[in-house]
Design a protein around this motif. Structure first.
Motif, PDB file in Angstrom:
ATOM      1  N   GLU A 157     -14.615  39.361   5.237  1.00  0.00           N
ATOM      2  CA  GLU A 157     -14.132  38.204   5.995  1.00  0.00           C
ATOM      3  C   GLU A 157     -15.265  37.547   6.765  1.00  0.00           C
ATOM      4  OE1 GLU A 157     -10.417  38.082   8.275  1.00  0.00           O
ATOM      5  OE2 GLU A 157      -9.998  40.096   7.481  1.00  0.00           O
ATOM      6  N   GLU A 158     -16.117  38.379   7.342  1.00  0.00           N
ATOM      7  CA  GLU A 158     -17.221  37.872   8.162  1.00  0.00           C
ATOM      8  C   GLU A 158     -18.189  37.035   7.313  1.00  0.00           C
ATOM      9  OE1 GLU A 158     -15.175  41.103   9.996  1.00  0.00           O
ATOM     10  OE2 GLU A 158     -16.240  41.079   8.058  1.00  0.00           O
ATOM     11  N   GLU A 159     -18.460  37.537   6.105  1.00  0.00           N
ATOM     12  CA  GLU A 159     -19.368  36.810   5.214  1.00  0.00           C
ATOM     13  C   GLU A 159     -18.767  35.472   4.803  1.00  0.00           C
ATOM     14  OE1 GLU A 159     -20.871  37.199   0.624  1.00  0.00           O
ATOM     15  OE2 GLU A 159     -20.864  39.066   1.810  1.00  0.00           O
ATOM     16  N   ALA A 160     -17.486  35.473   4.475  1.00  0.00           N
ATOM     17  CA  ALA A 160     -16.820  34.235   4.067  1.00  0.00           C
ATOM     18  C   ALA A 160     -16.799  33.225   5.213  1.00  0.00           C
ATOM     19  CB  ALA A 160     -15.404  34.540   3.595  1.00  0.00           C
ATOM     20  N   GLN A 161     -16.457  33.684   6.418  1.00  0.00           N
ATOM     21  CA  GLN A 161     -16.389  32.786   7.564  1.00  0.00           C
ATOM     22  C   GLN A 161     -17.766  32.229   7.912  1.00  0.00           C
ATOM     23  OE1 GLN A 161     -13.454  31.788   8.839  1.00  0.00           O
ATOM     24  NE2 GLN A 161     -14.608  30.327  10.095  1.00  0.00           N
ATOM     25  N   ALA A 162     -18.779  33.076   7.818  1.00  0.00           N
ATOM     26  CA  ALA A 162     -20.145  32.619   8.097  1.00  0.00           C
ATOM     27  C   ALA A 162     -20.574  31.558   7.087  1.00  0.00           C
ATOM     28  CB  ALA A 162     -21.105  33.803   8.060  1.00  0.00           C
ATOM     29  N   PRO A 184      -6.803  21.664   0.758  1.00  0.00           N
ATOM     30  CA  PRO A 184      -7.159  22.695   1.734  1.00  0.00           C
ATOM     31  C   PRO A 184      -8.370  23.507   1.306  1.00  0.00           C
ATOM     32  CG  PRO A 184      -5.269  23.380   0.439  1.00  0.00           C
ATOM     33  CD  PRO A 184      -5.548  21.959   0.050  1.00  0.00           C
ATOM     34  N   VAL A 185      -9.027  24.086   2.288  1.00  0.00           N
ATOM     35  CA  VAL A 185     -10.140  25.009   2.050  1.00  0.00           C
ATOM     36  C   VAL A 185      -9.631  26.421   2.312  1.00  0.00           C
ATOM     37  CG1 VAL A 185     -12.456  25.697   2.774  1.00  0.00           C
ATOM     38  CG2 VAL A 185     -11.837  23.269   2.730  1.00  0.00           C
ATOM     39  N   PHE A 186      -9.768  27.304   1.321  1.00  0.00           N
ATOM     40  CA  PHE A 186      -9.376  28.703   1.475  1.00  0.00           C
ATOM     41  C   PHE A 186     -10.632  29.529   1.726  1.00  0.00           C
ATOM     42  CE2 PHE A 186      -5.687  27.983  -1.750  1.00  0.00           C
ATOM     43  CZ  PHE A 186      -4.967  27.301  -0.780  1.00  0.00           C
ATOM     44  N   VAL A 187     -10.658  30.234   2.849  1.00  0.00           N
ATOM     45  CA  VAL A 187     -11.824  31.029   3.237  1.00  0.00           C
ATOM     46  C   VAL A 187     -11.407  32.488   3.319  1.00  0.00           C
ATOM     47  CG1 VAL A 187     -13.615  31.375   4.985  1.00  0.00           C
ATOM     48  CG2 VAL A 187     -12.691  29.073   4.587  1.00  0.00           C
ATOM     49  N   GLY A 188     -12.115  33.383   2.626  1.00  0.00           N
ATOM     50  CA  GLY A 188     -11.754  34.794   2.718  1.00  0.00           C
ATOM     51  C   GLY A 188     -12.398  35.655   1.652  1.00  0.00           C
ATOM     52  N   THR A 189     -11.945  36.886   1.608  1.00  0.00           N
ATOM     53  CA  THR A 189     -12.400  37.851   0.605  1.00  0.00           C
ATOM     54  C   THR A 189     -11.707  37.562  -0.722  1.00  0.00           C
ATOM     55  OG1 THR A 189     -10.608  39.391   1.092  1.00  0.00           O
ATOM     56  CG2 THR A 189     -12.634  39.602   2.418  1.00  0.00           C
ATOM     57  N   PRO A 190     -12.179  38.170  -1.818  1.00  0.00           N
ATOM     58  CA  PRO A 190     -11.472  37.980  -3.093  1.00  0.00           C
ATOM     59  C   PRO A 190      -9.994  38.346  -3.003  1.00  0.00           C
ATOM     60  CG  PRO A 190     -13.600  39.023  -3.470  1.00  0.00           C
ATOM     61  CD  PRO A 190     -13.419  38.953  -1.991  1.00  0.00           C
TER      62      PRO A 190
END
Length: 464
Positions: free
Chosen positions: A290-295, A370-376
């Protein structure tokens, strides 16, 4: 309950930055290579490795000159200009792949149906039936300044013209040449049986096309028909003609309402409502954590161009947002542009009031979806949720950076979708239509309006 299979298109354009104005500045973005055929071949190979169903290539004729009533912002920001022709990319990409489909955007306002029919049949032959056509009626009035269209540009009239345009194409693609017209008989020195090639004798309100189609029947005859109009007129048109539609909206509720109405329109035209596959626009930003995606998202957001985003939205909506204060709320205004843009903004959720600044930040990455941000796993969960809650069939994936967004998705999210049984592990053989609808379904189905033009030769004999 069996889960729906998810269909995926990559969404791109033969230009810089496409739906994410400003992000061409990002050090990892390669959209400046849009001029190089090697870039497009590499992209096609990335997508085929990721088992994407197709590459959906947008296009516009004209420039976004509504913002500030001037071209300067658009040109400076590379807001979908410079823009090159999409159709010329496909032969090379098809030659470098075996299964990937290609959706080509072309306008019924600016393309005459007779040469356009030949161009698409040629491409269907060269790709062995892997092409689709995204039917658009065009919305940039800047284009009409350079190509005279008279009063044909008014929103509702554009769809009336498009309806007759499709009639001409169906006659050419489906009816002009019988299936066995080409005999290739070397002994008799007859390549084509001329009795099985028919003039279409079309004399309508907008088009006079009396002659024969210039091409022998291609693998699909009619390419897979995409359509992207979400206005009331556009949905009625899609219910009659479209096999796949593309919608962009801010939330699930807006998408679900569109899908429900679209399937009802298909029923009214005697079609199976599920015969139309609906793709909605999203931009996935994926990280291993999650941290990598948000960054990643926060880094991309730094590159958003406020003016570049608003020049796009001004062009789409017909409203000059340079005249608004950034914190001013947006209200519905009737225009000749994409009416659904303002309808979604102002009518879908009456409790949501959009400011100009919020709109620019929203549209700055991936346009109006929309933009989807997250892990696979989180992205896959969200995809499942949207499929279940809206009755869509798949997604058109816009990019923040290219080809990075598509590469990340292929490498990280596709395996997760496959693990859940939601996405194919191998391609089916056959044409694009067969890949979407099943083996043996290379041509338009019998319940589609286009199929009624197949026995044109017989109809002409009966009527004579």
């Amino acid at each position: 309950m069996k889960k729906k299979r998810i269909y995926l298109n990559a969404f791109d354009m033969n230009c810089v930055a496409h739906q994410s104005p400003g992000l061409w500045v990002h050090p990892e973005d390669q959209s400046h290579r849009y001029k190089d055929i090697e870039y497009w071949v590499e992209l096609a190979q990335i997508l085929e490795k990721g088992r994407f169903d197709g590459l959906f290539i947008a296009d516009v004729i004209g420039i976004y000159d509504v913002y500030g009533n001037d071209k300067s912002t658009t040109v400076k920001e590379a807001t979908q200009v410079p823009v090159n022709d999409p159709i010329l990319l496909v032969s090379a990409m098809a030659n470098a792949t075996k299964h990937l489909g290609f959706g080509i955007t072309a306008s019924t306002t600016f393309e005459h149906p007779y040469p356009f029919a030949r161009r698409m049949s040629t491409l269907d032959h060269l790709t062995k039936g892997r092409v689709g056509w995204n039917i658009v009626t065009s919305y940039l009035e800047s284009g009409t300044k350079n190509i005279e269209v008279g009063d044909k540009f008014e929103h509702s009239k554009r769809y009336d013209i498009a309806d007759e345009y499709l009639e001409v194409l169906y006659k050419l693609w489906e009816g002009s040449w019988e299936d066995d017209a080409v005999v290739r008989d070397k002994e008799k020195r007859v390549f084509t049986d001329s009795d099985k090639v028919h003039e279409i004798n079309h004399h309508g309100q907008y088009f006079d096309v009396p002659g024969i189609h210039l091409c022998e029947p291609s693998p699909q005859r009619t390419p897979v028909l995409y359509q992207a109009g979400a206005s009331e007129k556009g949905r009625k048109f899609a219910g009659k003609h479209a096999e796949c539609t593309f919608v962009s909206a801010f939330n699930k509720e807006a998408v679900a309402a569109y899908v429900k109405d679209l399937r009802e329109q298909a029923s009214l035209n005697g079609r199976d409502p599920q015969d139309i596959k609906v793709f909605t626009l999203v931009t996935p930003i994926v990280g291993r954590t999650e941290e990598e995606a948000q960054a990643k998202y926060e880094e991309y957001a730094k590159y958003i161009s406020y003016e570049g985003a608003l020049s796009l939205v001004s062009g789409w909506s017909g409203v000059d947002f340079s005249e608004y204060d950034p914190d001013q709320e947006i209200e519905y205004i009737e225009t000749n542009a994409i009416k659904s843009v303002l309808e979604h903004l102002t009518k879908t959720d009456p409790n949501k009031k959009w400011t100009v600044r919020e709109l620019a930040n929203f549209a700055g990455i991936g346009g109006m979806g929309p933009v989807f941000v997250g892990t696979p796993e989180q992205i896959a969960d969200t995809f499942e949720e949207w499929i279940d809650d809206t009755d869509i069939d798949g997604f058109n994936l816009a990019y923040a950076i290219t080809p990075g967004t598509f590469k990340d998705f292929s490498e990280l999210v596709v395996p997760e979708l496959q693990k859940r049984g939601l996405f194919k592990t191998e391609y089916e053989e056959g044409t694009l239509r067969e890949k979407l609808y099943g083996k043996g379904k290379a041509k338009l189905p019998e319940n589609h309006v286009g199929s009624s033009y197949r026995n044109l030769g017989h109809q002409l004999k009966v009527n004579s």
